[in-house]
Design a protein around this motif. Structure first.
Motif, PDB file in Angstrom:
ATOM      1  N   TRP A  25      36.751  47.334  53.045  1.00  0.00           N
ATOM      2  CA  TRP A  25      37.032  47.929  51.737  1.00  0.00           C
ATOM      3  C   TRP A  25      37.375  46.827  50.732  1.00  0.00           C
ATOM      4  O   TRP A  25      36.896  46.840  49.604  1.00  0.00           O
ATOM      5  N   LEU A  26      38.208  45.886  51.149  1.00  0.00           N
ATOM      6  CA  LEU A  26      38.617  44.799  50.273  1.00  0.00           C
ATOM      7  C   LEU A  26      37.403  43.996  49.815  1.00  0.00           C
ATOM      8  O   LEU A  26      37.267  43.654  48.635  1.00  0.00           O
ATOM      9  N   PHE A  27      36.492  43.711  50.741  1.00  0.00           N
ATOM     10  CA  PHE A  27      35.266  42.998  50.395  1.00  0.00           C
ATOM     11  C   PHE A  27      34.459  43.791  49.378  1.00  0.00           C
ATOM     12  O   PHE A  27      34.018  43.264  48.359  1.00  0.00           O
ATOM     13  N   MET A  28      34.272  45.086  49.641  1.00  0.00           N
ATOM     14  CA  MET A  28      33.453  45.924  48.764  1.00  0.00           C
ATOM     15  C   MET A  28      34.045  46.025  47.358  1.00  0.00           C
ATOM     16  O   MET A  28      33.298  46.078  46.391  1.00  0.00           O
ATOM     17  N   ALA A  31      33.592  42.288  45.686  1.00  0.00           N
ATOM     18  CA  ALA A  31      32.234  41.750  45.543  1.00  0.00           C
ATOM     19  C   ALA A  31      31.550  42.415  44.344  1.00  0.00           C
ATOM     20  O   ALA A  31      30.538  43.091  44.491  1.00  0.00           O
ATOM     21  N   VAL A  32      32.102  42.221  43.157  1.00  0.00           N
ATOM     22  CA  VAL A  32      31.592  42.914  41.972  1.00  0.00           C
ATOM     23  C   VAL A  32      30.212  42.433  41.554  1.00  0.00           C
ATOM     24  O   VAL A  32      29.462  43.164  40.922  1.00  0.00           O
ATOM     25  N   PRO A  38      30.956  34.884  45.184  1.00  0.00           N
ATOM     26  CA  PRO A  38      31.883  33.903  45.763  1.00  0.00           C
ATOM     27  C   PRO A  38      33.349  34.331  45.680  1.00  0.00           C
ATOM     28  O   PRO A  38      34.193  33.766  46.363  1.00  0.00           O
ATOM     29  N   ASN A  39      33.644  35.335  44.870  1.00  0.00           N
ATOM     30  CA  ASN A  39      35.018  35.821  44.737  1.00  0.00           C
ATOM     31  C   ASN A  39      35.329  36.976  45.678  1.00  0.00           C
ATOM     32  O   ASN A  39      36.452  37.488  45.665  1.00  0.00           O
ATOM     33  N   ALA A  40      34.365  37.381  46.471  1.00  0.00           N
ATOM     34  CA  ALA A  40      34.576  38.502  47.390  1.00  0.00           C
ATOM     35  C   ALA A  40      35.516  38.095  48.520  1.00  0.00           C
ATOM     36  O   ALA A  40      35.425  36.997  49.060  1.00  0.00           O
ATOM     37  N   ALA A  41      36.429  38.994  48.861  1.00  0.00           N
ATOM     38  CA  ALA A  41      37.367  38.741  49.964  1.00  0.00           C
ATOM     39  C   ALA A  41      36.611  38.789  51.290  1.00  0.00           C
ATOM     40  O   ALA A  41      35.779  39.667  51.503  1.00  0.00           O
TER      41      ALA A  41
END
Length: 90
Positions: A25-28, A31-32, A38-41
């Motif tokens: 969920w955090l990645f989704m 990842a805007v 590169p800012n995706a968790a």
């Protein structure tokens, strides 16, 4: 259907481990700009944790916030070239 029967009917029969579903969920949500953002968790799950342990880099519990923080530090260290091999274990 009675109240308890309805609640039991809606209850999931199988749940994903908290760590995997939360970090997914955090990645989704981070990842805007798409999956290569590169800012995706980063996601950590059992497969990642097992690989890190097999490589003697870290021992992580995927459902613990402090372990996710250690994972992020490990990634930063490795990206900067400072990632020393650590012994797998608590």
């Amino acid at each position: 259907m009675g109240g308890q029967a309805q609640a039991a009917h809606r209850r999931p029969t199988r749940r994903a481990p908290a760590g995997r579903s939360f970090t997914t969920w955090l990645f989704m949500t981070t990842a805007v700009d798409g999956i290569a953002d590169p800012n995706a968790a980063p996601i950590v799950d059992g497969q990642v944790a097992n690989w890190l342990c097999a490589q003697r880099l870290a021992s992580l519990r995927v459902n613990r916030t402090p372990d996710y923080e250690r994972y992020l530090e490990l990634l930063k260290d490795r990206a900067s070239g400072q990632g020393a091999r650590r012994r797998c274990g608590p």
